[in-house]
Scaffold this motif. Sequence first.
Motif, PDB file in Angstrom:
ATOM      1  N   MET A 103     -11.828 -53.650  15.282  1.00  0.00           N
ATOM      2  CA  MET A 103     -10.762 -54.573  14.889  1.00  0.00           C
ATOM      3  C   MET A 103      -9.393 -53.912  15.048  1.00  0.00           C
ATOM      4  O   MET A 103      -8.461 -54.509  15.600  1.00  0.00           O
ATOM      5  N   PHE A 104      -9.264 -52.672  14.600  1.00  0.00           N
ATOM      6  CA  PHE A 104      -7.991 -51.972  14.745  1.00  0.00           C
ATOM      7  C   PHE A 104      -7.648 -51.729  16.217  1.00  0.00           C
ATOM      8  O   PHE A 104      -6.477 -51.752  16.607  1.00  0.00           O
ATOM      9  N   GLN A 105      -8.661 -51.518  17.042  1.00  0.00           N
ATOM     10  CA  GLN A 105      -8.425 -51.331  18.476  1.00  0.00           C
ATOM     11  C   GLN A 105      -7.918 -52.614  19.132  1.00  0.00           C
ATOM     12  O   GLN A 105      -7.274 -52.560  20.187  1.00  0.00           O
ATOM     13  N   ARG A 106      -8.175 -53.745  18.514  1.00  0.00           N
ATOM     14  CA  ARG A 106      -7.731 -55.032  19.053  1.00  0.00           C
ATOM     15  C   ARG A 106      -6.303 -55.385  18.659  1.00  0.00           C
ATOM     16  O   ARG A 106      -5.778 -56.409  19.115  1.00  0.00           O
ATOM     17  N   LEU A 107      -5.663 -54.580  17.819  1.00  0.00           N
ATOM     18  CA  LEU A 107      -4.272 -54.872  17.472  1.00  0.00           C
ATOM     19  C   LEU A 107      -3.423 -54.946  18.741  1.00  0.00           C
ATOM     20  O   LEU A 107      -3.531 -54.093  19.620  1.00  0.00           O
ATOM     21  N   PRO A 236     -12.965 -58.527  23.105  1.00  0.00           N
ATOM     22  CA  PRO A 236     -13.392 -58.233  24.478  1.00  0.00           C
ATOM     23  C   PRO A 236     -14.747 -58.855  24.781  1.00  0.00           C
ATOM     24  O   PRO A 236     -15.591 -58.985  23.906  1.00  0.00           O
ATOM     25  N   VAL A 237     -14.914 -59.264  26.030  1.00  0.00           N
ATOM     26  CA  VAL A 237     -16.157 -59.896  26.465  1.00  0.00           C
ATOM     27  C   VAL A 237     -17.123 -58.828  26.946  1.00  0.00           C
ATOM     28  O   VAL A 237     -16.777 -58.001  27.797  1.00  0.00           O
ATOM     29  N   GLY A 250     -12.611 -45.878  25.099  1.00  0.00           N
ATOM     30  CA  GLY A 250     -13.007 -46.436  23.821  1.00  0.00           C
ATOM     31  C   GLY A 250     -11.928 -47.209  23.100  1.00  0.00           C
ATOM     32  O   GLY A 250     -12.115 -47.624  21.984  1.00  0.00           O
ATOM     33  N   THR A 251     -10.752 -47.420  23.717  1.00  0.00           N
ATOM     34  CA  THR A 251      -9.715 -48.184  23.058  1.00  0.00           C
ATOM     35  C   THR A 251      -9.452 -49.473  23.809  1.00  0.00           C
ATOM     36  O   THR A 251      -9.475 -49.521  25.028  1.00  0.00           O
ATOM     37  N   THR A 252      -9.222 -50.556  23.052  1.00  0.00           N
ATOM     38  CA  THR A 252      -8.959 -51.848  23.663  1.00  0.00           C
ATOM     39  C   THR A 252      -7.591 -51.876  24.314  1.00  0.00           C
ATOM     40  O   THR A 252      -6.644 -51.304  23.814  1.00  0.00           O
TER      41      THR A 252
END
Length: 283
Positions: A103-107, A236-237, A250-252
Amino acid sequence: MTQDTPKAEGIVLFVDIDNTLYSKDKGVDALMGERINNYFQTKLGLDKEHATELHHRYYKEYGIALDGLLRHHNIDIDEYNRLVDDSLPLDKILKRDEPLRQMFQRLDRTKVSKLWLFTNAYKTHGERVAKLVGVDDLIDGLTYCDYYHTPLHCKPKPEAFEKAMKQAGVTDKSKCWFVDDSALNIKASKKFGWAENAYLHYPGAPEIPAGTPGVVEISHIEDLPKVWPDLFLPEPVKNTNGTINGTTNGTTNGTTNGIINGTNGGINGDGTNGSTNGGNPPS
């Protein structure tokens, strides 16, 4: 703003640690409460009933029981921290939380300049929790209660929010968004002028009236993308082989955030960038 704290151009997301980065059902607050009560009994010579009563009175009056101890009793801060905060068996209770990390990576880092922890605990406790739940490398900084600097600046005091803004490098209160499990702290944040507040409301905890401007209610920290969707990138899909599109190391979104105990940001002992030296269990 300290010299090595870059100014935050966008939103700073301030996040409480205890009972927020992990669920209250982990029982950390109960263990903390027991240790504080034991300290009151052994060091102040009180029986269990009077120790509990004084503990809670100091907590209500000062926001953290230690503040009352420092004001009214001659205590050894190193000993207190060793017997209370640092004695918690966190490594046996907390573990890496992949959904929280993802979730934090999606910020959306084009909107959120910094992800900043904000706790009434001391720095050693804060950094232990962040590392154990697996988000230490995603955090840009930490504002903690400095037990060695009196008077203590801890939530819900306005000085604590001022300190957090200064350390995070933000001057505009409209860019400060806050997540906490304490209704008292959320109300203080709103009164101080922080723009948006997410109240992590546990059953039995005090209520904040529904529809209060600038306050949303969540039951788990992973509800944040539901109440603040504009702060997050789409999930992410996953490909058929289980990998995720749009990630790098490993990070979005191909971003790499600050690192606690490392470089490229992270947490200094003063809460700024660099390596860390440092809710809300009963304090």
